[in-house]
Design a protein around this motif. Sequence first.
Motif, PDB file in Angstrom:
ATOM      1  N   MET A 102      20.423 -56.196  -7.657  1.00  0.00           N
ATOM      2  CA  MET A 102      21.777 -56.728  -7.602  1.00  0.00           C
ATOM      3  C   MET A 102      21.789 -58.226  -7.335  1.00  0.00           C
ATOM      4  O   MET A 102      22.638 -58.953  -7.858  1.00  0.00           O
ATOM      5  CB  MET A 102      22.585 -55.986  -6.533  1.00  0.00           C
ATOM      6  CG  MET A 102      22.989 -54.586  -6.948  1.00  0.00           C
ATOM      7  SD  MET A 102      23.827 -54.534  -8.574  1.00  0.00           S
ATOM      8  CE  MET A 102      25.275 -55.535  -8.254  1.00  0.00           C
ATOM      9  N   ARG A 103      20.851 -58.714  -6.550  1.00  0.00           N
ATOM     10  CA  ARG A 103      20.774 -60.159  -6.363  1.00  0.00           C
ATOM     11  C   ARG A 103      20.410 -60.843  -7.673  1.00  0.00           C
ATOM     12  O   ARG A 103      20.961 -61.895  -8.025  1.00  0.00           O
ATOM     13  CB  ARG A 103      19.744 -60.485  -5.278  1.00  0.00           C
ATOM     14  CG  ARG A 103      19.769 -61.961  -4.865  1.00  0.00           C
ATOM     15  CD  ARG A 103      18.694 -62.786  -5.530  1.00  0.00           C
ATOM     16  NE  ARG A 103      18.789 -64.200  -5.171  1.00  0.00           N
ATOM     17  CZ  ARG A 103      17.806 -65.065  -5.334  1.00  0.00           C
ATOM     18  NH1 ARG A 103      16.666 -64.663  -5.847  1.00  0.00           N
ATOM     19  NH2 ARG A 103      17.978 -66.341  -5.019  1.00  0.00           N
ATOM     20  N   SER A 104      19.482 -60.249  -8.407  1.00  0.00           N
ATOM     21  CA  SER A 104      19.068 -60.807  -9.692  1.00  0.00           C
ATOM     22  C   SER A 104      20.233 -60.801 -10.678  1.00  0.00           C
ATOM     23  O   SER A 104      20.467 -61.782 -11.401  1.00  0.00           O
ATOM     24  CB  SER A 104      17.895 -60.013 -10.256  1.00  0.00           C
ATOM     25  OG  SER A 104      16.774 -60.078  -9.392  1.00  0.00           O
ATOM     26  N   ALA A 105      20.982 -59.691 -10.711  1.00  0.00           N
ATOM     27  CA  ALA A 105      22.153 -59.604 -11.590  1.00  0.00           C
ATOM     28  C   ALA A 105      23.190 -60.645 -11.193  1.00  0.00           C
ATOM     29  O   ALA A 105      23.825 -61.278 -12.046  1.00  0.00           O
ATOM     30  CB  ALA A 105      22.752 -58.206 -11.531  1.00  0.00           C
ATOM     31  N   GLY A 106      23.364 -60.825  -9.892  1.00  0.00           N
ATOM     32  CA  GLY A 106      24.323 -61.807  -9.397  1.00  0.00           C
ATOM     33  C   GLY A 106      23.957 -63.223  -9.791  1.00  0.00           C
ATOM     34  O   GLY A 106      24.828 -64.036 -10.125  1.00  0.00           O
ATOM     35  N   CYS A 107      22.665 -63.545  -9.777  1.00  0.00           N
ATOM     36  CA  CYS A 107      22.208 -64.872 -10.188  1.00  0.00           C
ATOM     37  C   CYS A 107      22.506 -65.123 -11.655  1.00  0.00           C
ATOM     38  O   CYS A 107      22.951 -66.212 -12.038  1.00  0.00           O
ATOM     39  CB  CYS A 107      20.708 -65.022  -9.930  1.00  0.00           C
ATOM     40  SG  CYS A 107      20.272 -65.150  -8.187  1.00  0.00           S
ATOM     41  N   ALA A 108      22.252 -64.111 -12.495  1.00  0.00           N
ATOM     42  CA  ALA A 108      22.532 -64.247 -13.925  1.00  0.00           C
ATOM     43  C   ALA A 108      24.027 -64.440 -14.158  1.00  0.00           C
ATOM     44  O   ALA A 108      24.441 -65.280 -14.969  1.00  0.00           O
ATOM     45  CB  ALA A 108      22.023 -63.015 -14.677  1.00  0.00           C
ATOM     46  N   MET A 109      24.836 -63.673 -13.429  1.00  0.00           N
ATOM     47  CA  MET A 109      26.287 -63.805 -13.556  1.00  0.00           C
ATOM     48  C   MET A 109      26.762 -65.158 -13.066  1.00  0.00           C
ATOM     49  O   MET A 109      27.650 -65.787 -13.664  1.00  0.00           O
ATOM     50  CB  MET A 109      26.962 -62.678 -12.762  1.00  0.00           C
ATOM     51  CG  MET A 109      28.440 -62.549 -13.014  1.00  0.00           C
ATOM     52  SD  MET A 109      28.754 -61.993 -14.709  1.00  0.00           S
ATOM     53  CE  MET A 109      30.411 -62.641 -14.947  1.00  0.00           C
ATOM     54  N   ASN A 110      26.189 -65.627 -11.970  1.00  0.00           N
ATOM     55  CA  ASN A 110      26.559 -66.917 -11.406  1.00  0.00           C
ATOM     56  C   ASN A 110      26.262 -68.056 -12.392  1.00  0.00           C
ATOM     57  O   ASN A 110      27.075 -68.971 -12.580  1.00  0.00           O
ATOM     58  CB  ASN A 110      25.799 -67.151 -10.103  1.00  0.00           C
ATOM     59  CG  ASN A 110      26.197 -68.442  -9.424  1.00  0.00           C
ATOM     60  OD1 ASN A 110      27.232 -68.534  -8.782  1.00  0.00           O
ATOM     61  ND2 ASN A 110      25.372 -69.473  -9.570  1.00  0.00           N
ATOM     62  N   VAL A 128      33.621 -64.794   0.335  1.00  0.00           N
ATOM     63  CA  VAL A 128      33.453 -63.772  -0.700  1.00  0.00           C
ATOM     64  C   VAL A 128      31.965 -63.470  -0.893  1.00  0.00           C
ATOM     65  O   VAL A 128      31.573 -62.314  -1.078  1.00  0.00           O
ATOM     66  CB  VAL A 128      34.085 -64.227  -2.024  1.00  0.00           C
ATOM     67  CG1 VAL A 128      33.973 -63.128  -3.085  1.00  0.00           C
ATOM     68  CG2 VAL A 128      35.546 -64.612  -1.817  1.00  0.00           C
ATOM     69  N   LEU A 129      31.144 -64.517  -0.833  1.00  0.00           N
ATOM     70  CA  LEU A 129      29.694 -64.313  -0.898  1.00  0.00           C
ATOM     71  C   LEU A 129      29.239 -63.416   0.250  1.00  0.00           C
ATOM     72  O   LEU A 129      28.388 -62.537   0.065  1.00  0.00           O
ATOM     73  CB  LEU A 129      28.967 -65.656  -0.825  1.00  0.00           C
ATOM     74  CG  LEU A 129      27.433 -65.574  -0.814  1.00  0.00           C
ATOM     75  CD1 LEU A 129      26.920 -65.170  -2.188  1.00  0.00           C
ATOM     76  CD2 LEU A 129      26.827 -66.915  -0.396  1.00  0.00           C
ATOM     77  N   GLY A 130      29.799 -63.637   1.449  1.00  0.00           N
ATOM     78  CA  GLY A 130      29.442 -62.820   2.603  1.00  0.00           C
ATOM     79  C   GLY A 130      29.770 -61.359   2.401  1.00  0.00           C
ATOM     80  O   GLY A 130      29.013 -60.471   2.817  1.00  0.00           O
ATOM     81  N   ILE A 131      30.909 -61.094   1.737  1.00  0.00           N
ATOM     82  CA  ILE A 131      31.278 -59.710   1.426  1.00  0.00           C
ATOM     83  C   ILE A 131      30.269 -59.120   0.441  1.00  0.00           C
ATOM     84  O   ILE A 131      29.780 -58.001   0.628  1.00  0.00           O
ATOM     85  CB  ILE A 131      32.700 -59.651   0.843  1.00  0.00           C
ATOM     86  CG1 ILE A 131      33.721 -60.090   1.904  1.00  0.00           C
ATOM     87  CG2 ILE A 131      33.027 -58.241   0.341  1.00  0.00           C
ATOM     88  CD1 ILE A 131      35.133 -60.250   1.362  1.00  0.00           C
ATOM     89  N   ALA A 132      29.943 -59.898  -0.598  1.00  0.00           N
ATOM     90  CA  ALA A 132      28.986 -59.427  -1.603  1.00  0.00           C
ATOM     91  C   ALA A 132      27.611 -59.183  -0.992  1.00  0.00           C
ATOM     92  O   ALA A 132      26.961 -58.168  -1.275  1.00  0.00           O
ATOM     93  CB  ALA A 132      28.884 -60.442  -2.741  1.00  0.00           C
ATOM     94  N   PHE A 133      27.162 -60.117  -0.140  1.00  0.00           N
ATOM     95  CA  PHE A 133      25.836 -60.012   0.456  1.00  0.00           C
ATOM     96  C   PHE A 133      25.783 -58.994   1.597  1.00  0.00           C
ATOM     97  O   PHE A 133      24.701 -58.620   2.031  1.00  0.00           O
ATOM     98  CB  PHE A 133      25.378 -61.384   0.965  1.00  0.00           C
ATOM     99  CG  PHE A 133      24.591 -62.166  -0.051  1.00  0.00           C
ATOM    100  CD1 PHE A 133      24.969 -62.178  -1.385  1.00  0.00           C
ATOM    101  CD2 PHE A 133      23.469 -62.895   0.312  1.00  0.00           C
ATOM    102  CE1 PHE A 133      24.253 -62.883  -2.331  1.00  0.00           C
ATOM    103  CE2 PHE A 133      22.735 -63.609  -0.624  1.00  0.00           C
ATOM    104  CZ  PHE A 133      23.129 -63.609  -1.950  1.00  0.00           C
TER     105      PHE A 133
END
Length: 285
Positions: free
Chosen positions: A54-62, A140-145
């Motif tokens: 999910m972190r990897s997916a988040g980086c690609a999305m970011n 929002v990042l805190g919620i995601a993380f």
Amino acid sequence: MRDRLLAYAYLIRLDKPIGTLLLLWPTLWALWLACGGFPPWHFLIIFILGTFLMRSAGCAMNDFADRNFDRHVLRTKDRPITSGKISGKEALVVAATLALIAFLLIQPLNLLTKELSVFALIVAIIYPFTKRFFAIPQAVLGIAFGFGIPMAYAAVLDFIPVEAWILFIGNIFWAIAYDTAYAMVDRDDDMRLGLRTSAITFGRFDVVAIAISYGILFLSQAWVAQLANLSNYFWVGWNLALACSIYHIKLVSTRQRDYCFKAFRHNNWLGGFLFLGILLGLTLT
């Protein structure tokens, strides 16, 4: 083919594991607390792999969301999309594929965990775009993380106790603390591009805001320690983490880019020390 694989590796930040660790520590806090000690191996493997995916997916999305901004920032102008090594559509395919694998990974878990994973995915997708309109996107990042916290409790207990939400709120403020330090690195570029970050919103009170955010994190950890009946050995890790936060505040007080970035990266140690405290509090009496 080698160059393309390297581009994908850079897209998902394989060269920068700090993000995965900042996502992993809160998940491990929750797993150990929910289980009252070492969790079953299947839980541990699923959540560690899920965190990475999910972190990897988040980086690609970011990177897809910021593709029109990154080329104007010195630190990010050479990222795979902005440098033309891969297309935006490819990045979306990578993000979707990794998210799908993560969802398949949690299929052995209960329904509540799967439902929470949907909300986690939605937040992960929304976060990169909040920098355009929300004053403190770091929240929002805190919620995601931090979504690994209620998911871990849900997987183990099939419900989410109060201590999980206290831990979750504390993690939001931890993210505000470390990502404000990170945002201080790019503050001038972000202001020029019209982006919103906590470093811009807090202005000259940025260091005070970081200190307050750390304070809420440590109060939440202390509260959870009481609710979970952790032994006094918990305070060993807690105090080591507190020392880290004091060091970070000293670094960001300079407002120099290199020191702010160093403070951000050093938060891995803070998260690890808090995990050590939970581990000691559960195993030693």
